[in-house]
Design a protein around this motif. Structure first.
Motif, PDB file in Angstrom:
ATOM      1  N   GLY A  66      -0.302  -2.921   2.944  1.00 34.13           N
ATOM      2  CA  GLY A  66      -1.220  -2.127   3.744  1.00 34.13           C
ATOM      3  C   GLY A  66      -2.524  -1.821   3.043  1.00 34.13           C
ATOM      4  N   THR A  67      -2.706  -2.326   1.828  1.00 33.10           N
ATOM      5  CA  THR A  67      -3.970  -2.125   1.121  1.00 33.10           C
ATOM      6  C   THR A  67      -5.045  -2.965   1.797  1.00 33.10           C
ATOM      7  N   MET A  91      -0.940 -11.832   2.713  1.00 37.41           N
ATOM      8  CA  MET A  91      -2.068 -11.045   3.186  1.00 37.41           C
ATOM      9  C   MET A  91      -2.621 -11.626   4.467  1.00 37.41           C
ATOM     10  N   LEU A  92      -3.248 -10.756   5.249  1.00 33.78           N
ATOM     11  CA  LEU A  92      -3.999 -11.154   6.426  1.00 33.78           C
ATOM     12  C   LEU A  92      -5.461 -11.147   6.019  1.00 33.78           C
ATOM     13  N   ASP A  93      -6.116 -12.296   6.101  1.00 36.69           N
ATOM     14  CA  ASP A  93      -7.502 -12.459   5.688  1.00 36.69           C
ATOM     15  C   ASP A  93      -8.372 -12.532   6.938  1.00 36.69           C
ATOM     16  N   VAL A  94      -9.490 -11.789   6.944  1.00 39.24           N
ATOM     17  CA  VAL A  94     -10.370 -11.721   8.106  1.00 39.24           C
ATOM     18  C   VAL A  94     -11.807 -11.934   7.652  1.00 39.24           C
ATOM     19  N   CYS A 132      -5.971  -7.477   4.280  1.00 34.34           N
ATOM     20  CA  CYS A 132      -4.940  -6.445   4.263  1.00 34.34           C
ATOM     21  C   CYS A 132      -3.676  -7.058   3.688  1.00 34.34           C
ATOM     22  N   THR A 133      -3.128  -6.429   2.653  1.00 31.81           N
ATOM     23  CA  THR A 133      -1.890  -6.937   2.081  1.00 31.81           C
ATOM     24  C   THR A 133      -0.734  -6.629   3.032  1.00 31.81           C
ATOM     25  N   ILE A 169      -7.433   2.636   1.030  1.00 32.15           N
ATOM     26  CA  ILE A 169      -8.844   2.266   1.148  1.00 32.15           C
ATOM     27  C   ILE A 169      -9.651   3.073   0.139  1.00 32.15           C
ATOM     28  N   ARG A 170     -10.530   2.390  -0.607  1.00 32.74           N
ATOM     29  CA  ARG A 170     -11.416   3.089  -1.542  1.00 32.74           C
ATOM     30  C   ARG A 170     -12.304   4.056  -0.768  1.00 32.74           C
TER      31      ARG A 170
END
Length: 181
Positions: A66-67, A91-94, A132-133, A169-170
């Motif tokens: 969820g990172t 991971m989901l890459d966008v 998103c991991t 999230i930072r």
């Protein structure tokens, strides 16, 4: 053109809905010593019309599923093409097209990256990038075609959480909301 005695190990290439984004997959070569997996060949990229020299490489490890990292992009003239792969986890890459002259301006594409699928994604300059991991302890390798002048980094953040996970999230990514140029 290759030099005599040299071969170019091809990668399988698949365009996503935005053709500038490429998913590349290598066929692993196995023998009694283990596995070799080609991930980058400048000559092969040149044959695809991709001008991509690796200038910098980052290894990112996210301990929690969820990172979210992103959406980041570099302002001109320091656009940052990238080749991304997952060594551990999922991971989901966008990527979002920020090229105003593009017919796909404002559209996004997404792809899941895993080590078992042997895939990676190439994102050229002009795109905001986020991932998103989907598993704990996900390790991502970024091969970057430009340096990282932090003063030119900007980000977009108006994404719904793509999973059932609570995102990490930072703070700077939560408050920064600069418009693309």
């Amino acid at each position: 053109m290759t030099k005599p005695g040299f071969t170019i190990e091809p990668l399988e290439v698949r365009d996503l809905e935005i053709p500038a984004i490429k998913v590349l997959r290598a066929e692993p070569k196995r023998d009694i010593r283990g596995t070799v997996l080609p991930t980058y060949n400048k000559l092969f990229f040149g044959q695809l019309g991709l001008d991509f020299d690796i200038i910098h490489e980052n290894r990112c490890i996210s301990p929690k599923a969820g990172t979210i990292r992103g959406f980041h992009y570099q302002l001109p003239p320091h656009g940052q093409p990238k080749l991304i792969q997952v060594n551990r986890g999922r991971m989901l890459d966008v990527a979002v097209d920020l090229r105003r002259s593009s017919s796909s301006f404002g559209r996004h594409v997404k792809v899941e990256l895993t080590p078992s699928s042997w895939n990676q994604v190439f994102i050229p300059e002009g795109f905001a990038h986020c991932y998103c991991t989907l598993e704990d302890d996900t390790e991502v390798i970024f091969k970057l075609g430009a340096g990282f002048p932090a003063v030119l980094e900007t980000n977009l953040f108006s994404v719904r959480n793509p999973s059932e996970f609570k995102p990490e999230i930072r703070r700077v990514d939560q408050i920064r909301n600069l418009r693309p140029t």
